[in-house]
Every structure is written in C-alpha cells, then in structure tokens.
Design a protein around this motif. Structure first.
Motif, PDB file in Angstrom:
ATOM      1  N   VAL A  36      15.875 -31.422   2.663  1.00 35.17           N
ATOM      2  CA  VAL A  36      15.609 -30.214   1.879  1.00 35.17           C
ATOM      3  C   VAL A  36      14.117 -30.148   1.548  1.00 35.17           C
ATOM      4  O   VAL A  36      13.545 -31.082   0.984  1.00 35.17           O
ATOM      5  N   GLY A  39      14.050 -25.692  -2.819  1.00 30.81           N
ATOM      6  CA  GLY A  39      15.302 -25.272  -3.424  1.00 30.81           C
ATOM      7  C   GLY A  39      16.376 -26.330  -3.334  1.00 30.81           C
ATOM      8  O   GLY A  39      16.135 -27.516  -3.546  1.00 30.81           O
ATOM      9  N   ALA A  40      17.593 -25.908  -2.955  1.00 37.07           N
ATOM     10  CA  ALA A  40      18.732 -26.821  -2.917  1.00 37.07           C
ATOM     11  C   ALA A  40      19.669 -26.439  -1.775  1.00 37.07           C
ATOM     12  O   ALA A  40      19.536 -25.373  -1.169  1.00 37.07           O
ATOM     13  N   GLU A  42      23.976 -27.384  -0.383  1.00 38.47           N
ATOM     14  CA  GLU A  42      25.227 -28.135  -0.508  1.00 38.47           C
ATOM     15  C   GLU A  42      25.659 -28.567   0.884  1.00 38.47           C
ATOM     16  O   GLU A  42      25.828 -27.731   1.775  1.00 38.47           O
ATOM     17  N   HIS A  51      25.634 -32.196  -3.372  1.00 37.35           N
ATOM     18  CA  HIS A  51      24.489 -31.376  -3.772  1.00 37.35           C
ATOM     19  C   HIS A  51      23.186 -32.058  -3.365  1.00 37.35           C
ATOM     20  O   HIS A  51      22.985 -33.246  -3.607  1.00 37.35           O
ATOM     21  N   GLU A  53      18.825 -31.652  -3.338  1.00 40.35           N
ATOM     22  CA  GLU A  53      17.639 -30.975  -3.855  1.00 40.35           C
ATOM     23  C   GLU A  53      16.419 -31.394  -3.049  1.00 40.35           C
ATOM     24  O   GLU A  53      16.504 -32.227  -2.140  1.00 40.35           O
ATOM     25  N   LYS A  54      15.261 -30.799  -3.373  1.00 39.35           N
ATOM     26  CA  LYS A  54      14.052 -31.025  -2.597  1.00 39.35           C
ATOM     27  C   LYS A  54      13.764 -32.517  -2.413  1.00 39.35           C
ATOM     28  O   LYS A  54      13.751 -33.285  -3.374  1.00 39.35           O
ATOM     29  N   ASP A  56      15.630 -34.657  -0.820  1.00 40.17           N
ATOM     30  CA  ASP A  56      16.844 -35.399  -0.433  1.00 40.17           C
ATOM     31  C   ASP A  56      17.062 -35.278   1.074  1.00 40.17           C
ATOM     32  O   ASP A  56      16.778 -34.240   1.678  1.00 40.17           O
ATOM     33  N   THR A  72      22.399 -21.916  -4.680  1.00 38.56           N
ATOM     34  CA  THR A  72      21.263 -21.823  -5.600  1.00 38.56           C
ATOM     35  C   THR A  72      20.395 -20.617  -5.252  1.00 38.56           C
ATOM     36  O   THR A  72      19.983 -20.469  -4.102  1.00 38.56           O
ATOM     37  N   ASN A  76      15.455 -21.323  -0.486  1.00 42.24           N
ATOM     38  CA  ASN A  76      16.087 -22.586  -0.113  1.00 42.24           C
ATOM     39  C   ASN A  76      15.805 -22.856   1.363  1.00 42.24           C
ATOM     40  O   ASN A  76      16.262 -22.120   2.232  1.00 42.24           O
ATOM     41  N   LYS A 106      18.752 -39.943  -1.883  1.00 40.75           N
ATOM     42  CA  LYS A 106      18.023 -39.129  -2.858  1.00 40.75           C
ATOM     43  C   LYS A 106      16.514 -39.326  -2.685  1.00 40.75           C
ATOM     44  O   LYS A 106      16.054 -40.374  -2.231  1.00 40.75           O
TER      45      LYS A 106
END
Length: 267
Positions: A36, A39-40, A42, A51, A53-54, A56, A72, A76, A106
């Motif tokens: 990512v 944004g995010a 799934e 989930h 996020e940036k 990950d 979100t 994204n 993460k």
C-alpha cells in the motif's frame, strides 16, 4: 514501468502502481505481493479480511483464493507485483505447499531496503526480466522469514467455494453455462446458483463477467494489445458485448479506461 507479455511464458513479472479497486474472489498460480502506497486496502484471503495501511505489504501465495476491497475514502493506491512460479526460484517449492497464516507484514516491520527494491522493480525496463527477478529475490529473502507459514490446506479450502472460484479462474476464457459447470463439479445447478447469490452476492453470469472484466482491465493496464484481442481473449463473444458490459460496470469505455490508467501511472 511495468512489464508483462501476457503469453504462456515461463518468465513473467507484472509490476504496477495504481489506484486500488474492488476485485472479486479469484486465484491463480502466481505469487502476488501488494504494498500500500497511499490510503488503505482490505485484502481478503480465504474467509478472512485483513486491513492494510500505507507501508504494509501483503503476500498471496499461488492457488490461494483472495480478493480486494476498498472501504476507505480518499486516494487509495498500491503497488502490485505478480510473479509466475518460474520467477521466484528457490521459493517456488515452499509456496506450493505452504501459505502465510497472517499474510500481512506491517510497515514498522518492513526493512527500508524492501521499499527501495520494490521501486527498483517498477523502474526496471521491460526487457530486463533477469534484473527484475533478482530484485524480487531480495524482496522475498527479506520478507518470507517474517511470515508464519502453515500448510496451505489450513489457509485455503477444498469446499465448494474453492472449487467454484478455481473452476471459473481456469475456464473464464471459454464459453460455458451454469449447468455445464454444475455437472463438472458434481452438484446441482440450484446448489451452485444459491452459492453465487449467498457467497458472491451476484448471479453466475454477473460473477463470470466480473472475472472476465478484471482480466481485461489487467490487459488494458499492462499491455499495448488491441482492445479487440483483449476482448476475445477475456472470454467475451464480441466486442459489442464487451463494450456494453465494461461500460455498465466502469461507466467508461475500454479505450478511455486505458487512457485514464496511463495518466494515473504518470501522475
């Protein structure tokens, strides 16, 4: 840059940074890595939704059902790397039998070098598949050890959902009916019809068209192939049908979609 010829080749890597979008449950025999960048996102693997996020990074091993959802608001984006088994060298064998129990690393656990190498893959010239493959080995060497691998049977499933996704992934380029598919899977067409409505929230034809459209979009984004060839290779009977179904879903023509993707990549 991104590179792929979308032909039957032993050496294929697709690399692209694009806006994230909803993609139906599907599977393929390639490794898929998603990072990512804004944004995010799934990531759905098997029955679970994760989930991201940036920063990950998610790993989907070959032949594991997965899908994407964007929940979100805002911008994204993510970098997607798709690599055939022949390009992942020594990691190929383990990926055939194992899969990550938790498929996300993460951002705080990702080494900075990994992001630099992913960007290097994006910038590699299309003809330099050997260079891209070498970079990919670095990503895998730095990341696989951070994933807890379990038997793939514990992640995927051999139930009817898996069989359905697998069947359509293997046959979407052909012409076939719900009745023919049900016969091949050894179930009644009514059982299969209920599965589509309850699990995928759409009927057989809608799901099949979505899989075909997702493939067509990859071709529009990653190749310079003609729209006619893409249409026929995606399983549509005619370009007229393809254009109609494409516009119904994306509210834009295939040619305009390709132009928009090019602008997004350059922005």
């Amino acid at each position: 840059m991104h590179f792929s010829r979308y032909v039957d080749t032993k050496e294929e890597i697709i690399a692209i940074n694009r806006k994230s979008k909803h993609i139906e449950p599907h599977l393929h025999n390639a490794l898929e890595i998603v990072c990512v960048t804004s944004g995010a996102l799934e990531l759905g693997v098997g029955q679970e939704l994760y989930h991201m996020e940036k920063g990950d990074i998610g790993f989907v091993f070959p032949d594991v059902i997965h899908h994407y959802q964007v929940l979100t608001p805002g911008v994204n984006k993510a970098t997607y790397l798709i690599a055939s088994p022949f390009t992942i060298a020594k990691f190929a064998d383990i990926m055939q039998s194992m899969a990550p129990e938790y498929p996300i690393i993460k951002a705080e656990k990702v080494e900075p070098e990994v992001y630099r190498v992913i960007n290097a893959i994006l910038e590699t010239e299309q003809s330099d598949i050997t260079v891209a493959q070498a970079y990919l080995q670095i990503v895998l060497a730095r990341c696989i050890g951070k994933l807890n691998l379990v038997e793939k049977s514990n992640v995927g499933s051999n139930d009817l959902i898996y069989q359905t996704v697998s069947y359509i992934s293997a046959n979407f380029k052909k012409k076939f009916s719900l009745e023919e598919m049900a016969k091949d899977l050894g179930v009644s067409k009514y059982v299969l019809s209920r599965l589509f409505s309850k699990t995928f929230h759409r009927n057989f034809n809608q799901y099949l068209n979505d899989v075909r459209l997702n493939y067509a979009c990859q071709r529009l984004e990653n190749t310079s192939d003609s729209i006619t060839n893409i249409c026929l290779d995606s399983g549509f009977e005619s370009q007229r049908t393809f254009n109609r179904v494409f516009k119904e879903r994306y509210k834009i023509s295939p040619s305009d979609y390709r132009s928009t993707c090019l602008k997004d990549m350059l922005s």
